[in-house]
Motif scaffolding. Sequence first.
Motif, PDB file in Angstrom:
ATOM      1  N   SER A   1       0.829  -1.214   0.000  1.00 28.54           N
ATOM      2  CA  SER A   1       0.000   0.000   0.000  1.00 28.54           C
ATOM      3  C   SER A   1       0.858   1.256   0.000  1.00 28.54           C
ATOM      4  O   SER A   1       0.548   2.227  -0.708  1.00 28.54           O
ATOM      5  N   CYS A   2       1.933   1.254   0.776  1.00 26.04           N
ATOM      6  CA  CYS A   2       2.835   2.423   0.800  1.00 26.04           C
ATOM      7  C   CYS A   2       3.376   2.689  -0.600  1.00 26.04           C
ATOM      8  O   CYS A   2       3.381   3.841  -1.064  1.00 26.04           O
TER       9      CYS A   2
ATOM     10  N   ASP B   1       0.457   3.642  -3.184  1.00 30.85           N
ATOM     11  CA  ASP B   1      -0.028   4.996  -2.913  1.00 30.85           C
ATOM     12  C   ASP B   1       0.940   6.048  -3.453  1.00 30.85           C
ATOM     13  O   ASP B   1       0.528   7.159  -3.776  1.00 30.85           O
TER      14      ASP B   1
END
Length: 169
Positions: free
Chosen positions: A22-23, A26
Amino acid sequence: RGITTDTKESDINLSVAKKLKSCFTDAGFSVVLTRNNNGGLYGLSTSGFKMRDMKKRKEIIQTAKADMVISIHQNFCPIPTKRGSTVFFDKSSESGKLLAGFIQTELNTLNDGVKPNEALAGDYYMLKCTDNPSVIVECGFLSNADDEKNLLSENYQERLAYAIFKGAV
């Protein structure tokens, strides 16, 4: 397995890996996980299943033409006071050593009072899956009750994933 809760390493690994994904996504990076669920990549759990699993991961990494490889793990040591994260790199990879050092620096900021660790050279199969930088991140020790408690915390896993991301970027 965790010394206090008997939690499986693979469950923590997957949770941290998904947070790390996700990091990166994103921030606009393309990410490929070698494992998206609790199932192994080895087929039947017969003799040689660990090597079959690693070979399948290598195949996924090579097919994806990965720019870098970050392999998430948890450590275990017979000395129960051993704590903290350690990042391993292939000794023949200067870019892997740099990546490991940057990630290690960020991970060392997570645990006040825990002796900072240094990134270490390691001779592991997963570090040799690509010519691009590859690291193994041992996020903490499941043999230490304090590390295990942290590793099971959703908040700590998010901080851990962000530290790995920050070091990699």
